[in-house]
Design an enzyme around this catalytic site. Structure first.
Site, PDB file in Angstrom:
ATOM      1  N   GLY A  61       8.077 -14.711  -3.963  1.00  0.00           N
ATOM      2  CA  GLY A  61       9.274 -13.894  -3.750  1.00  0.00           C
ATOM      3  C   GLY A  61      10.178 -14.069  -4.944  1.00  0.00           C
ATOM      4  O   GLY A  61       9.712 -14.366  -6.045  1.00  0.00           O
ATOM      5  N   PHE A  63       0.321 -22.812  -9.875  1.00  0.00           N
ATOM      6  CA  PHE A  63       0.352 -21.489  -9.236  1.00  0.00           C
ATOM      7  C   PHE A  63      -0.873 -21.235  -8.370  1.00  0.00           C
ATOM      8  O   PHE A  63      -1.316 -20.111  -8.202  1.00  0.00           O
ATOM      9  CB  PHE A  63       0.603 -20.368 -10.268  1.00  0.00           C
ATOM     10  CG  PHE A  63       2.079 -20.205 -10.495  1.00  0.00           C
ATOM     11  CD1 PHE A  63       2.794 -21.175 -11.149  1.00  0.00           C
ATOM     12  CD2 PHE A  63       2.761 -19.115  -9.982  1.00  0.00           C
ATOM     13  CE1 PHE A  63       4.161 -21.084 -11.313  1.00  0.00           C
ATOM     14  CE2 PHE A  63       4.142 -19.008 -10.136  1.00  0.00           C
ATOM     15  CZ  PHE A  63       4.839 -19.988 -10.809  1.00  0.00           C
ATOM     16  N   LEU A  64      -1.431 -22.324  -7.821  1.00  0.00           N
ATOM     17  CA  LEU A  64      -2.519 -22.191  -6.849  1.00  0.00           C
ATOM     18  C   LEU A  64      -2.093 -22.804  -5.521  1.00  0.00           C
ATOM     19  O   LEU A  64      -2.940 -23.308  -4.778  1.00  0.00           O
ATOM     20  CB  LEU A  64      -3.786 -22.877  -7.370  1.00  0.00           C
ATOM     21  CG  LEU A  64      -4.595 -22.113  -8.418  1.00  0.00           C
ATOM     22  CD1 LEU A  64      -5.859 -22.890  -8.784  1.00  0.00           C
ATOM     23  CD2 LEU A  64      -4.991 -20.706  -7.934  1.00  0.00           C
ATOM     24  N   LYS A 110      12.352 -20.271  -3.133  1.00  0.00           N
ATOM     25  CA  LYS A 110      11.564 -21.453  -3.490  1.00  0.00           C
ATOM     26  C   LYS A 110      12.545 -22.620  -3.546  1.00  0.00           C
ATOM     27  O   LYS A 110      13.770 -22.393  -3.592  1.00  0.00           O
ATOM     28  CB  LYS A 110      10.862 -21.264  -4.838  1.00  0.00           C
ATOM     29  CG  LYS A 110      11.807 -21.171  -6.031  1.00  0.00           C
ATOM     30  CD  LYS A 110      11.034 -21.163  -7.351  1.00  0.00           C
ATOM     31  CE  LYS A 110      12.000 -21.150  -8.523  1.00  0.00           C
ATOM     32  NZ  LYS A 110      11.328 -21.160  -9.812  1.00  0.00           N
ATOM     33  N   LYS A 152       5.712 -10.116 -21.379  1.00  0.00           N
ATOM     34  CA  LYS A 152       6.496 -10.615 -20.248  1.00  0.00           C
ATOM     35  C   LYS A 152       5.910 -10.174 -18.909  1.00  0.00           C
ATOM     36  O   LYS A 152       5.681 -10.987 -18.010  1.00  0.00           O
ATOM     37  CB  LYS A 152       7.947 -10.123 -20.385  1.00  0.00           C
ATOM     38  CG  LYS A 152       8.821 -10.366 -19.168  1.00  0.00           C
ATOM     39  CD  LYS A 152       8.944 -11.845 -18.862  1.00  0.00           C
ATOM     40  CE  LYS A 152       9.488 -12.097 -17.478  1.00  0.00           C
ATOM     41  NZ  LYS A 152      10.858 -12.433 -17.416  1.00  0.00           N
ATOM     42  N   GLY A 204       0.101 -20.308   0.751  1.00  0.00           N
ATOM     43  CA  GLY A 204       1.166 -20.357   1.754  1.00  0.00           C
ATOM     44  C   GLY A 204       1.785 -19.005   1.954  1.00  0.00           C
ATOM     45  O   GLY A 204       1.082 -18.001   2.127  1.00  0.00           O
ATOM     46  N   ASP A 206      30.558 -10.436 -19.583  1.00  0.00           N
ATOM     47  CA  ASP A 206      30.111  -9.967 -18.272  1.00  0.00           C
ATOM     48  C   ASP A 206      31.159  -9.019 -17.714  1.00  0.00           C
ATOM     49  O   ASP A 206      32.347  -9.152 -18.000  1.00  0.00           O
ATOM     50  CB  ASP A 206      29.923 -11.159 -17.328  1.00  0.00           C
ATOM     51  CG  ASP A 206      28.968 -10.820 -16.191  1.00  0.00           C
ATOM     52  OD1 ASP A 206      27.833 -11.321 -16.217  1.00  0.00           O
ATOM     53  OD2 ASP A 206      29.350 -10.041 -15.294  1.00  0.00           O
ATOM     54  N   CYS A 234      12.261 -11.933  -9.573  1.00  0.00           N
ATOM     55  CA  CYS A 234      11.463 -11.499 -10.730  1.00  0.00           C
ATOM     56  C   CYS A 234      10.059 -11.025 -10.384  1.00  0.00           C
ATOM     57  O   CYS A 234       9.735  -9.851 -10.578  1.00  0.00           O
ATOM     58  CB  CYS A 234      11.395 -12.626 -11.756  1.00  0.00           C
ATOM     59  SG  CYS A 234      12.982 -12.917 -12.527  1.00  0.00           S
TER      60      CYS A 234
HETATM   61  C1  UDX Z   1       9.141 -16.336 -12.414  1.00  0.00           C
HETATM   62  C2  UDX Z   1       8.260 -16.771 -13.608  1.00  0.00           C
HETATM   63  O1  UDX Z   1       7.604 -18.003 -13.289  1.00  0.00           O
HETATM   64  C3  UDX Z   1       9.117 -16.915 -14.854  1.00  0.00           C
HETATM   65  O2  UDX Z   1       8.304 -17.253 -15.979  1.00  0.00           O
HETATM   66  C4  UDX Z   1       9.846 -15.599 -15.117  1.00  0.00           C
HETATM   67  O3  UDX Z   1      10.691 -15.721 -16.242  1.00  0.00           O
HETATM   68  C5  UDX Z   1      10.656 -15.181 -13.897  1.00  0.00           C
HETATM   69  O4  UDX Z   1       9.811 -15.123 -12.745  1.00  0.00           O
HETATM   70  P1  UDX Z   1      10.857 -17.559 -10.758  1.00  0.00           P
HETATM   71  O5  UDX Z   1      11.163 -16.227 -10.178  1.00  0.00           O
HETATM   72  O6  UDX Z   1      11.977 -18.500 -11.070  1.00  0.00           O
HETATM   73  O7  UDX Z   1      10.057 -17.393 -12.149  1.00  0.00           O
HETATM   74  O8  UDX Z   1       9.872 -18.276  -9.730  1.00  0.00           O
HETATM   75  P2  UDX Z   1       8.445 -18.991  -9.775  1.00  0.00           P
HETATM   76  O9  UDX Z   1       8.601 -20.457  -9.963  1.00  0.00           O
HETATM   77  O10 UDX Z   1       7.518 -18.287 -10.677  1.00  0.00           O
HETATM   78  O11 UDX Z   1       7.977 -18.745  -8.263  1.00  0.00           O
HETATM   79  C6  UDX Z   1       7.848 -17.425  -7.773  1.00  0.00           C
HETATM   80  C7  UDX Z   1       7.417 -17.427  -6.339  1.00  0.00           C
HETATM   81  O12 UDX Z   1       6.058 -17.794  -6.225  1.00  0.00           O
HETATM   82  C8  UDX Z   1       8.184 -18.355  -5.411  1.00  0.00           C
HETATM   83  O13 UDX Z   1       8.476 -17.673  -4.208  1.00  0.00           O
HETATM   84  C9  UDX Z   1       7.220 -19.488  -5.160  1.00  0.00           C
HETATM   85  O14 UDX Z   1       7.425 -20.102  -3.912  1.00  0.00           O
HETATM   86  C10 UDX Z   1       5.883 -18.761  -5.199  1.00  0.00           C
HETATM   87  N1  UDX Z   1       4.747 -19.606  -5.563  1.00  0.00           N
HETATM   88  C11 UDX Z   1       4.710 -20.223  -6.774  1.00  0.00           C
HETATM   89  C12 UDX Z   1       3.690 -19.743  -4.685  1.00  0.00           C
HETATM   90  O15 UDX Z   1       3.696 -19.179  -3.578  1.00  0.00           O
HETATM   91  N2  UDX Z   1       2.623 -20.516  -5.047  1.00  0.00           N
HETATM   92  C13 UDX Z   1       2.554 -21.151  -6.237  1.00  0.00           C
HETATM   93  O16 UDX Z   1       1.549 -21.826  -6.484  1.00  0.00           O
HETATM   94  C14 UDX Z   1       3.631 -20.997  -7.134  1.00  0.00           C
END
Ligand code: UDX
Length: 438
Positions: free
Chosen positions: A259, A251-252, A325, A206, A255, A30, A262
């Site tokens: 964010g 993922f349903l 989250k 991806k 709210g 790094d 990623c």
């Molecule tokens: C995500 C992908 O899930 C992962 O596979 C990839 O490698 C990187 O991006 P991450 O950024 O850690 O991972 O967060 P994730 O758990 O996916 O949640 C993303 C956002 O969606 C959060 O803000 C979470 O609060 C929101 N979310 C998730 C919802 O609003 N509703 C849901 O049902 C699920």
């Protein structure tokens, strides 16, 4: 095997520790000497469940170490994983400067055959460009670029690294594919699906996964707006459609929307690349997903202002949650902080409590030292990151601390009946059943 991991932030630290757990000798590189020193001491630079014990175990055993010096990894490693960040540029496209810097530094140092495995999320078409650059920087060395996208979730990074849902390798070289199979021998032996494909498909898998997840979230948030307008309960709706295996319940959760570091940037980059390639139908779809996501934040802020009689000036707002989250201290593109900032911009005095994330650098927003302090004398409370801690709060113990017992549950995760029984008025956008029947 000897494995190098370039970039040791959210992705690279978990990947380096995971590679050591798979039995490889690992060096992480790094550019940040402070991060390298912390990691070498077996400590994590981020809050991530299970990461520190793994770093501790493998830095002590000598199987894992970190350095700022590329000469230590160049001809040493059989595989170099590229795990540096690809942030969003001003145009929405991915900023590849960290990837290019890593290639420019490593390339001239390579003199023998090695595999460069890209893990960073990049626009489709990047891998062949990097291959061409390595061919210029290390002619005849035998450098082979493969693409191995990473799907780990923050807050589950260790589990996702050790037991991924699938392993994807994009390559045109049978030898490089064999090397990557050897790197992942342990999860492959545990029947983790292994997908071998071309470079472009690997790069696209991806971003397609992240775009699909974002679309699922925006879909349920659009349905939440329908439930709010028509009188319905989006949580029950999600449960019911989720029983259909083709849809699935994950993922349903309606709210505040998505964010983090990623999803938002990856779909913006996919949209920019789709436009470049003339696939406007995809960028239009992503545009709708982004619009719905932005609306959710605005809507919660507007609800709070409305609850304050249309003028937030000087009013006290308590915000539960700052991380994007639960389970992480990451506040990049955090919906909770966007709403907190909107309310501060509207003149409110905003206090935020989060069990892990810091809010010191958010203008106009004050950090509450305790959850109690966050409630004290507030005119409205907002629940914006669904940490388990907030579900465990006793609403009766907090009703007397506030100036007005009004709670907006932006994540639809609190037990509204319990809070109402304790004297609170609870607003859960998307849960608006008017026709209650037993
Ligand atoms: C995500 C992908 O899930 C992962 O596979 C990839 O490698 C990187 O991006 P991450 O950024 O850690 O991972 O967060 P994730 O758990 O996916 O949640 C993303 C956002 O969606 C959060 O803000 C979470 O609060 C929101 N979310 C998730 C919802 O609003 N509703 C849901 O049902 C699920």
């Amino acid at each position: 095997m000897r494995v190098a991991v370039i970039g040791t932030n959210y992705l690279g630290a978990a990947h380096a520790a995971g590679m050591a757990e798979f039995g490889h000798e690992v060096i992480g590189v790094d550019v940040d000497p402070t991060r390298v020193a912390t990691l070498n001491a077996g400590r994590s630079t981020i809050f991530e469940e299970g990461l520190e014990p793994l770093l501790e175990r493998h830095t002590s055993s000598g199987r894992l170490r970190f350095t700022t010096d590329y000469t230590e990894i160049a001809d040493w490693a059989e595989v170099h994983f590229v795990c540096v960040g690809t942030p969003q540029s001003d145009t929405g496209a991915a900023d590849l400067s960290q990837v290019r810097a890593a290639v420019e530094t490593l390339g001239p140092l390579l003199t023998r055959p090695t595999v460069i495995a890209g893990k960073s999320t990049v626009p489709v078409g990047t891998a062949p460009q990097l291959q061409a650059r390595f061919d210029e920087l290390a002619p005849g060395a035998g450098v082979e670029v493969v693409w191995n996208p990473e799907f780990l979730r923050e807050s589950h990074a260790v589990a996702d690294t050790l037991r991924p849902d699938r392993i994807v390798i994009g390559t045109r070289s049978p030898d490089a594919l064999a090397t990557m199979r050897a790197v992942y021998a342990m999860p492959i032996s545990e029947n983790v699906p292994f997908v071998a494909c071309d470079l472009a498909t690997a790069e696209l898998i991806k971003v397609a996964a992240n775009a699909f997840l974002a679309t699922k979230i925006s879909f349920i948030n659009a349905m939440a707006q329908m439930c709010q307008a028509a009188g319905g309960d989006v949580t029950l709706l999600a449960d019911a459609i989720g029983y259909d295996k083709r849809i699935g319940r994950e993922f349903l959760n309606a709210g505040l929307g998505f964010g983090g570091g990623c999803l938002p940037k990856d779909i913006a980059a996919l949209s920019a690349r789709a436009n470049e390639l003339g696939v406007t139908v995809l960028s239009e779809l992503i545009g709708a997903v982004q619009d719905i996501n932005a609306d959710q934040r605005r809507e919660i802020a507007d609800l709070a202002i409305e609850a304050l009689g249309g003028d937030a000036t000087g009013r006290r707002v308590g915000v539960l949650g700052a991380a994007f989250k639960p389970g992480t201290d990451d506040t990049r593109n955090s919906p909770a902080l966007t709403v907190a900032t909107m309310l501060a911009d509207a003149g409110a005095s905003v206090r935020v409590f989060d069990p892990q994330a810091s809010v010191v650098e958010v203008p106009g927003v004050e950090a509450a030292a305790t959850v109690e302090e966050c409630f004290d004398n507030s005119d409205v409370m907002l629940h914006l990151t669904e940490w388990p801690l907030f579900r465990q709060l006793d609403p009766a113990a907090f009703v007397t601390r506030v100036a007005n017992p009004l709670l907006i549950d932006g994540r639809l995760k609190l037990d509204a009946d319990l809070w109402r029984a304790a004297g609170w008025t609870v607003v859960q956008p998307g849960r608006a059943v008017r026709d209650e029947r037993p």
